[in-house]
Design a protein around this motif. Structure first.
Motif, PDB file in Angstrom:
ATOM      1  N   LEU A 124       4.785  17.255 -29.510  1.00 14.78           N
ATOM      2  CA  LEU A 124       3.385  17.611 -29.285  1.00 14.78           C
ATOM      3  C   LEU A 124       3.305  18.923 -28.512  1.00 14.78           C
ATOM      4  CD1 LEU A 124       1.551  14.279 -28.390  1.00 14.78           C
ATOM      5  CD2 LEU A 124       1.411  15.585 -30.511  1.00 14.78           C
ATOM      6  N   VAL A 125       2.451  19.812 -28.950  1.00 11.65           N
ATOM      7  CA  VAL A 125       2.259  21.087 -28.271  1.00 11.65           C
ATOM      8  C   VAL A 125       1.254  20.890 -27.154  1.00 11.65           C
ATOM      9  CG1 VAL A 125       1.529  23.480 -28.514  1.00 11.65           C
ATOM     10  CG2 VAL A 125       2.796  22.366 -30.370  1.00 11.65           C
ATOM     11  N   ASN A 126       1.648  21.262 -25.929  1.00 12.96           N
ATOM     12  CA  ASN A 126       0.792  21.073 -24.774  1.00 12.96           C
ATOM     13  C   ASN A 126       0.731  22.355 -23.958  1.00 12.96           C
ATOM     14  OD1 ASN A 126       2.951  20.995 -22.570  1.00 12.96           O
ATOM     15  ND2 ASN A 126       3.694  19.424 -23.979  1.00 12.96           N
ATOM     16  N   ALA A 127      -0.023  22.331 -22.874  1.00 14.32           N
ATOM     17  CA  ALA A 127      -0.237  23.536 -22.081  1.00 14.32           C
ATOM     18  C   ALA A 127       1.038  24.050 -21.442  1.00 14.32           C
ATOM     19  CB  ALA A 127      -1.286  23.265 -21.004  1.00 14.32           C
ATOM     20  N   SER A 128       2.057  23.212 -21.331  1.00 14.44           N
ATOM     21  CA  SER A 128       3.303  23.621 -20.713  1.00 14.44           C
ATOM     22  C   SER A 128       4.255  24.280 -21.706  1.00 14.44           C
ATOM     23  CB  SER A 128       3.996  22.413 -20.066  1.00 14.44           C
ATOM     24  OG  SER A 128       5.207  22.794 -19.461  1.00 14.44           O
ATOM     25  N   GLY A 139      -1.091  17.945 -35.684  1.00 15.93           N
ATOM     26  CA  GLY A 139      -0.438  16.945 -34.856  1.00 15.93           C
ATOM     27  C   GLY A 139      -1.251  15.671 -34.692  1.00 15.93           C
ATOM     28  N   ARG A 140      -1.013  14.992 -33.585  1.00 24.05           N
ATOM     29  CA  ARG A 140      -1.522  13.637 -33.360  1.00 24.05           C
ATOM     30  C   ARG A 140      -3.044  13.540 -33.459  1.00 24.05           C
ATOM     31  NH1 ARG A 140      -0.765  11.484 -27.428  1.00 24.05           N
ATOM     32  NH2 ARG A 140      -2.789  12.524 -27.158  1.00 24.05           N
ATOM     33  N   ASP A 141      -3.757  14.486 -32.867  1.00 17.83           N
ATOM     34  CA  ASP A 141      -5.220  14.382 -32.782  1.00 17.83           C
ATOM     35  C   ASP A 141      -5.932  15.382 -33.699  1.00 17.83           C
ATOM     36  OD1 ASP A 141      -5.054  12.380 -30.758  1.00 17.83           O
ATOM     37  OD2 ASP A 141      -4.592  13.949 -29.297  1.00 17.83           O
ATOM     38  N   TRP A 142      -5.269  15.771 -34.787  1.00 19.70           N
ATOM     39  CA  TRP A 142      -5.863  16.743 -35.704  1.00 19.70           C
ATOM     40  C   TRP A 142      -7.216  16.238 -36.222  1.00 19.70           C
ATOM     41  CZ3 TRP A 142      -4.956  21.651 -36.989  1.00 19.70           C
ATOM     42  CH2 TRP A 142      -5.583  22.156 -38.134  1.00 19.70           C
ATOM     43  N   HIS A 143      -8.217  17.133 -36.241  1.00 15.41           N
ATOM     44  CA  HIS A 143      -9.564  16.717 -36.650  1.00 15.41           C
ATOM     45  C   HIS A 143     -10.268  17.823 -37.422  1.00 15.41           C
ATOM     46  CE1 HIS A 143     -11.904  19.019 -33.467  1.00 15.41           C
ATOM     47  NE2 HIS A 143     -10.636  19.278 -33.187  1.00 15.41           N
ATOM     48  N   VAL A 189      -5.274  26.890 -27.728  1.00 21.09           N
ATOM     49  CA  VAL A 189      -4.513  27.983 -28.319  1.00 21.09           C
ATOM     50  C   VAL A 189      -5.199  28.449 -29.590  1.00 21.09           C
ATOM     51  CG1 VAL A 189      -2.313  27.174 -27.380  1.00 21.09           C
ATOM     52  CG2 VAL A 189      -3.017  26.435 -29.663  1.00 21.09           C
ATOM     53  N   ASN A 190      -5.038  29.726 -29.891  1.00 22.28           N
ATOM     54  CA  ASN A 190      -5.498  30.268 -31.147  1.00 22.28           C
ATOM     55  C   ASN A 190      -4.324  30.322 -32.114  1.00 22.28           C
ATOM     56  OD1 ASN A 190      -8.251  30.776 -30.559  1.00 22.28           O
ATOM     57  ND2 ASN A 190      -7.659  32.571 -29.372  1.00 22.28           N
ATOM     58  N   VAL A 191      -4.535  29.774 -33.308  1.00 26.94           N
ATOM     59  CA  VAL A 191      -3.477  29.683 -34.319  1.00 26.94           C
ATOM     60  C   VAL A 191      -3.930  30.400 -35.579  1.00 26.94           C
ATOM     61  CG1 VAL A 191      -2.142  28.124 -35.795  1.00 26.94           C
ATOM     62  CG2 VAL A 191      -2.606  27.510 -33.403  1.00 26.94           C
ATOM     63  N   THR A 245      -6.882  19.703 -23.813  1.00 25.74           N
ATOM     64  CA  THR A 245      -8.287  19.552 -23.454  1.00 25.74           C
ATOM     65  C   THR A 245      -8.738  18.105 -23.644  1.00 25.74           C
ATOM     66  OG1 THR A 245      -8.721  21.832 -24.149  1.00 25.74           O
ATOM     67  CG2 THR A 245     -10.611  20.374 -23.907  1.00 25.74           C
ATOM     68  N   ASN A 246      -9.219  17.514 -22.578  1.00 28.07           N
ATOM     69  CA  ASN A 246      -9.681  16.116 -22.617  1.00 28.07           C
ATOM     70  C   ASN A 246      -8.612  15.170 -23.166  1.00 28.07           C
ATOM     71  OD1 ASN A 246     -12.268  16.849 -21.660  1.00 28.07           O
ATOM     72  ND2 ASN A 246     -12.905  17.405 -23.744  1.00 28.07           N
ATOM     73  N   GLY A 247      -7.364  15.512 -22.929  1.00 25.35           N
ATOM     74  CA  GLY A 247      -6.276  14.645 -23.363  1.00 25.35           C
ATOM     75  C   GLY A 247      -6.011  14.660 -24.858  1.00 25.35           C
ATOM     76  N   MET A 248      -6.503  15.672 -25.566  1.00 25.76           N
ATOM     77  CA  MET A 248      -6.347  15.743 -27.013  1.00 25.76           C
ATOM     78  C   MET A 248      -5.335  16.825 -27.372  1.00 25.76           C
ATOM     79  SD  MET A 248      -8.403  13.350 -27.718  1.00 25.76           S
ATOM     80  CE  MET A 248      -8.643  13.377 -29.493  1.00 25.76           C
ATOM     81  N   PHE A 249      -4.477  16.494 -28.372  1.00 24.16           N
ATOM     82  CA  PHE A 249      -3.405  17.393 -28.796  1.00 24.16           C
ATOM     83  C   PHE A 249      -3.450  17.520 -30.318  1.00 24.16           C
ATOM     84  CE2 PHE A 249      -2.282  15.298 -24.877  1.00 24.16           C
ATOM     85  CZ  PHE A 249      -1.888  16.357 -24.070  1.00 24.16           C
ATOM     86  N   ASP A 250      -3.959  18.657 -30.779  1.00 26.08           N
ATOM     87  CA  ASP A 250      -4.157  18.863 -32.221  1.00 26.08           C
ATOM     88  C   ASP A 250      -2.892  19.262 -32.954  1.00 26.08           C
ATOM     89  OD1 ASP A 250      -6.852  18.362 -31.883  1.00 26.08           O
ATOM     90  OD2 ASP A 250      -7.401  20.476 -31.721  1.00 26.08           O
TER      91      ASP A 250
END
Length: 362
Positions: free
Chosen positions: A193-197, A208-212, A236-238, A253-258
């Motif tokens: 999962l891609v995160n702020a770190s 990823g997990r929370d893709w919407h 992030v901008n992709v 953001t708000n615990g969501m990982f796209d």
């Protein structure tokens, strides 16, 4: 059948083949030369592993297929690989074992048809003539379009100035870019999962997990590249090359990982990345003086970290950033302590996986 686009004709040109002979000739151990034909064992020519359309087929970096039929048309080579049939252009394939020109990904190397790839970090090179279009000397850009490499051009986005343009990577004998000094293509184990770190300029990603976002990325399996980080790295901008769109995505953001790390990173470097989940890649949003920080997940039970003032639920503040393995000097509960960067996250920043660093007194 699938389709391919010619990505790198220089490295795709047929060289003297050293591959083992097709089945019918193996008794004589005759090397095959000339055009590819039925029975040849093949793999992708260098550079094609990053082509968006080729990525949809069964041949990946290191995967060997066999030509089962040669047809007419722009994709004449019918290949069987991993139980799937796919059609490829001649230039997209080389015989197994065939020598290919080495490529240079060393910092300072000029960017050309042999090494241009999605996500490559670049700076202005010897033939640069665009003034401060890059935001100023030394600023790092991200390669976002490689479709035009047959014409000797690539597309680059410069995060400091938010400018995206095409540049010469051999067109007219000009090489406007070189690989950024001190920067390497960021890698994470596929599926992380891609995160702020761990979000980093140039990282190749997929939904990823929370893709919407539906098919804003071009569809399942499409690969994008992170070109900028905003909102304290929680967004992030992709850029998605298949549909030529730029979109922002949540990485905490708000615990969501796209997003997650793409499964099509260079296989030659995957083992290295997997052995160190907290890869020492340059971060676009490193912790700095004044940041309020907490322990990253998993550190509460680390024996060395337990000796310091940061505990689960305790917030500290970075008061100094030094050199060395524990560069972050943190004040918490009236006590100073040094931590490695990976041991800490900003207050309120989500962390979906454990880190692997330790702290020390000082």
């Amino acid at each position: 059948s699938g389709s391919t686009r010619r990505w790198n004709p220089a490295t795709a040109a047929a060289a003297a083949a050293t591959a083992e002979a097709p089945h019918a000739l193996r008794k004589e151990q005759q090397p095959r030369t000339g055009p590819l034909g039925v029975g040849d064992r093949v793999l992708l020519a260098r550079g094609y592993e990053h082509d968006q359309e080729v990525m949809l087929g069964p041949l990946k970096e290191g995967v060997v297929g066999e030509i089962v039929e040669v047809l007419d048309g722009p994709q004449p080579l019918k290949v069987l690989a991993n139980g799937e049939l796919w059609h490829y252009e001649r230039g997209a394939l080389v015989r197994e074992g065939q020598e290919q020109e080495p490529i240079s990904l060393h910092p300072g190397a000029r960017v050309d048809a042999s090494n241009a790839r999605l996500g490559l970090l670049v700076v202005r090179g010897k033939d640069w003539f665009r003034g401060d279009q890059d935001g100023g000397a030394g600023n790092v850009g991200v390669v976002m379009i490689v479709d035009d490499i047959p014409e000797g051009r690539i597309g680059v986005l410069w995060p400091p100035s938010s400018t995206a343009r095409r540049y010469s990577a051999g067109a007219g004998g000009q090489y406007e870019l070189q690989i950024a000094p001190g920067h390497t293509q960021p890698l994470l184990p596929p599926g992380t999962l891609v995160n702020a770190s761990n979000a980093t300029l140039g990282l190749l990603v997929e939904r990823g997990r929370d893709w919407h976002r539906g098919n804003d990325d071009g569809g399942p399996g499409s690969v994008g590249v992170i070109v900028s980080l905003v909102d304290d790295c929680l967004v992030v901008n992709v850029f998605w090359p298949l549909v030529r769109t730029l979109a922002n995505h949540r990485v905490g953001t708000n615990g969501m990982f796209d997003l997650q790390a793409a499964s099509l990173q260079d296989t030659s470097q995957r083992a290295k990345a997997a052995s160190s989940l907290a890869s020492a890649q340059p971060r676009a949003c490193p912790l700095d003086v004044g940041d309020r920080v907490i322990l990253a997940h998993g550190y509460e039970s680390d024996e060395a970290v337990k000796l310091g003032p940061l505990k689960k639920g305790v917030v500290g503040e970075v008061v100094e950033v030094l050199d060395g393995p524990q560069p972050l000097k943190v004040l918490a509960n009236g006590e100073l302590w040094h931590y490695e960067r990976g041991a800490l996250v900003r207050e309120g920043q989500e962390q979906p996986r454990e880190a692997e660093y330790k702290g020390s007194p000082g």
